[in-house]
Design an enzyme around this catalytic site. Structure first.
Site, PDB file in Angstrom:
ATOM      1  N   ARG A  38       3.288  72.449  47.892  1.00  0.00           N
ATOM      2  CA  ARG A  38       3.668  71.332  48.764  1.00  0.00           C
ATOM      3  C   ARG A  38       3.236  71.578  50.202  1.00  0.00           C
ATOM      4  O   ARG A  38       2.968  70.631  50.941  1.00  0.00           O
ATOM      5  CB  ARG A  38       5.176  71.102  48.696  1.00  0.00           C
ATOM      6  CG  ARG A  38       5.544  70.406  47.401  1.00  0.00           C
ATOM      7  CD  ARG A  38       7.004  70.085  47.341  1.00  0.00           C
ATOM      8  NE  ARG A  38       7.259  69.154  46.248  1.00  0.00           N
ATOM      9  CZ  ARG A  38       8.436  69.022  45.637  1.00  0.00           C
ATOM     10  NH1 ARG A  38       9.457  69.756  46.013  1.00  0.00           N
ATOM     11  NH2 ARG A  38       8.582  68.155  44.671  1.00  0.00           N
ATOM     12  N   LYS A 198      15.083  63.138  29.047  1.00  0.00           N
ATOM     13  CA  LYS A 198      15.955  62.004  28.753  1.00  0.00           C
ATOM     14  C   LYS A 198      15.249  60.672  28.875  1.00  0.00           C
ATOM     15  O   LYS A 198      14.560  60.406  29.866  1.00  0.00           O
ATOM     16  CB  LYS A 198      17.111  62.005  29.750  1.00  0.00           C
ATOM     17  CG  LYS A 198      18.064  63.148  29.571  1.00  0.00           C
ATOM     18  CD  LYS A 198      19.121  63.008  30.629  1.00  0.00           C
ATOM     19  CE  LYS A 198      20.280  63.951  30.404  1.00  0.00           C
ATOM     20  NZ  LYS A 198      21.246  63.773  31.491  1.00  0.00           N
ATOM     21  N   GLY A 351       7.599  67.100  38.023  1.00  0.00           N
ATOM     22  CA  GLY A 351       7.636  68.529  38.350  1.00  0.00           C
ATOM     23  C   GLY A 351       7.350  69.427  37.164  1.00  0.00           C
ATOM     24  O   GLY A 351       6.543  70.352  37.253  1.00  0.00           O
ATOM     25  N   GLY A 374      10.574  61.842  41.417  1.00  0.00           N
ATOM     26  CA  GLY A 374      11.290  60.567  41.433  1.00  0.00           C
ATOM     27  C   GLY A 374      10.531  59.476  42.174  1.00  0.00           C
ATOM     28  O   GLY A 374      10.522  58.317  41.751  1.00  0.00           O
TER      29      GLY A 374
END
Ligand code: ADP
Ligand code: MG
Length: 429
Positions: A38, A198, A351, A374
């Site tokens: 990052r 999920k 990720g 996200g």
């Protein structure tokens, strides 16, 4: 999406440029930076600003200190790593606001770089508190947002400051917007591969993808819920029982839209949820009682690799199994290799998917690796991210942020009337 104003449109020489970066890096047990991806991702923007003689003031969050000072979540080790990567000194301020910040900014020479301490040591950051945003804004003459990974949050450093300073996208932000926009208006055939734990995390993006893709390949824990919706018994596998109806609706909608869905045909199953558990490969529908599916099987990998053939666009998000454990990583590795060698436009987000790609040394072999987890998914749901909305469009941009006179502290302008560039004040649930 209309092109956003970027640092290329700004005259930065000698000016204080307040840059929101995403330096939320993993730290090792000694507190050193474990993965500097990052930090590296922000280098093009930072080098450009430094070369043009800006006084660069960097702000970021790290971890979840929840508004309190947590020494092990200090950004100081990040300043050290950044200095190595930039090949020049990086000053550090003990606090992101107040005297330590103001004094460090005042001492910055042209071309100098300063990193402020963790924004989230102050609860006001995540609340997008107006006074806190004004204090941050007083440290710059212009605001650059290069933190794509935080763009889905309406925080003081991503949205609040844009009420007081002219806002620009950094080069990483621009690259992310360009790459992900290509998935919103894709060249077809467009194949998506979606895995991860999920289905509830992915249902929003799946719904949106249905209107654009030709084919979706499912894997990981989330595929279990779909397999249950199709009538299979998954024994002790991770299944979201309360999402089975939604999974059924998704399958019906795909049919109506002519989107082809592919599901695992074989699974690697384990007796326990454990990296060394006894494991076997079985046909779908034959998970032994008491066992759980932890990866897709080799036949599925082969089928999925073939299903990419001819695709002009490929998007992959979410591992095909518990890829952190080598015994259950083969499905993810097989899919990663297939995406990496594919000729069309390839984008990987998430990720855990990116971590798998990196372990294989294949992150350089795809067209775009999205730094936002996200944020990427919300972007692909077609939502307008508040951090992006706060940046005016490139041409004819006359948004509220232009009103703040460059060169002032921003304190006087004080976001009078709360005017922000493009719905800035809005909060997310
Ligand atoms: P990404 O970070 O790439 O978006 P997610 O966070 O959605 O991916 O999902 C990754 C997680 O899903 C990993 O922790 C992985 O262990 C877990 N996972 C994948 N498949 C399974 C499975 N079959 N059973 C349980 N967990 C799984
Ligand atoms: Mg994840």
């Amino acid at each position: 999406m209309a092109r956003k104003r970027t640092i290329r449109d700004a005259d930065v020489a000698g000016r204080r440029v307040l840059v929101r970066v995403d330096f939320n890096v993993p730290l090792d047990e000694h507190g050193a930076v474990a993965d500097d991806s990052r930090i590296r991702a922000a280098l093009p923007t930072l080098r450009d600003l430094v070369e043009r003689g800006a006084r660069v003031v960097l702000m970021s969050h790290l971890g979840r200190p929840k508004g309190a000072v947590v020494p092990r979540l200090s950004l100081r080790p990040v300043a050290a790593r950044l200095a190595e990567l930039l090949g020049r000194p990086v000053a550090f301020a003990e606090d992101c606001v107040g005297r330590p910040a103001a004094e460090a900014v005042a001492a910055l020479p042209e071309g100098g770089v300063l990193l402020l301490e963790n924004l989230r040591f102050h609860p006001e950051e995540e609340k997008n508190d107006a006074a806190f945003a004004r204090e941050l804004a007083s440290l710059g003459d212009l605001f650059v947002n290069d933190a794509f990974g935080a763009a889905h949050r309406a925080h003081a450093s991503t949205v609040g400051v844009a009420a007081h300073l002219p806002a620009y996208a950094g080069l990483l932000m621009e690259r992310e917007i360009d790459a992900l926009s290509r998935l919103l208006e894709p060249e077809r055939p467009f194949v998506a591969i979606v895995g991860g734990a999920k289905i509830s995390d992915k249902i929003g993006v799946l719904r949106h993808l249905l209107g654009r893709v030709n084919r979706i390949l499912f894997g990981g824990g989330m595929a279990n819920t779909l397999l249950v919706a199709l009538g299979y018994d998954l024994a002790e596998s991770l299944v979201e029982a309360d999402r089975v109806d939604e999974a059924k609706a998704l399958i019906v909608e795909a049919q109506a839209r002519g989107v082809e869905l592919q599901f695992p045909i074989d699974l690697v199953v384990a007796e326990f949820f454990n990296p060394d558990a006894p494991a076997e490969t079985v046909e779908v529908g034959r998970v032994p009682a008491g066992w759980r599916a932890l990866d897709i099987g080799p036949l599925t990998v082969e089928r999925y690799a073939a299903a990419l053939s001819g695709a002009r666009t490929v998007f992959w998000n979410g591992p095909m199994g518990v890829a952190e454990w080598s015994a259950f990583a083969r499905g993810t590795e097989g899919v990663a290799a297939a995406v990496a060698r594919h000729d069309g436009y390839t984008v990987v987000g998430g990720g855990d998917s990116i971590a798998a790609l990196k372990r294989l040394g294949l992150d350089g072999a795809v067209d775009h690796v999205s730094t936002g987890g996200g944020a990427s998914l919300e972007f692909l749901e077609g939502r307008e991210l508040p951090g992006i909305a706060a940046i005016p469009d490139a041409e004819g941009a006359s948004g509220g942020a232009e009103g703040a006179a460059p060169g002032t502290s921003g304190g006087a302008a004080a976001g009078a009337g709360g005017a922000t560039a493009g719905g800035g004040g809005e909060r997310r649930p």
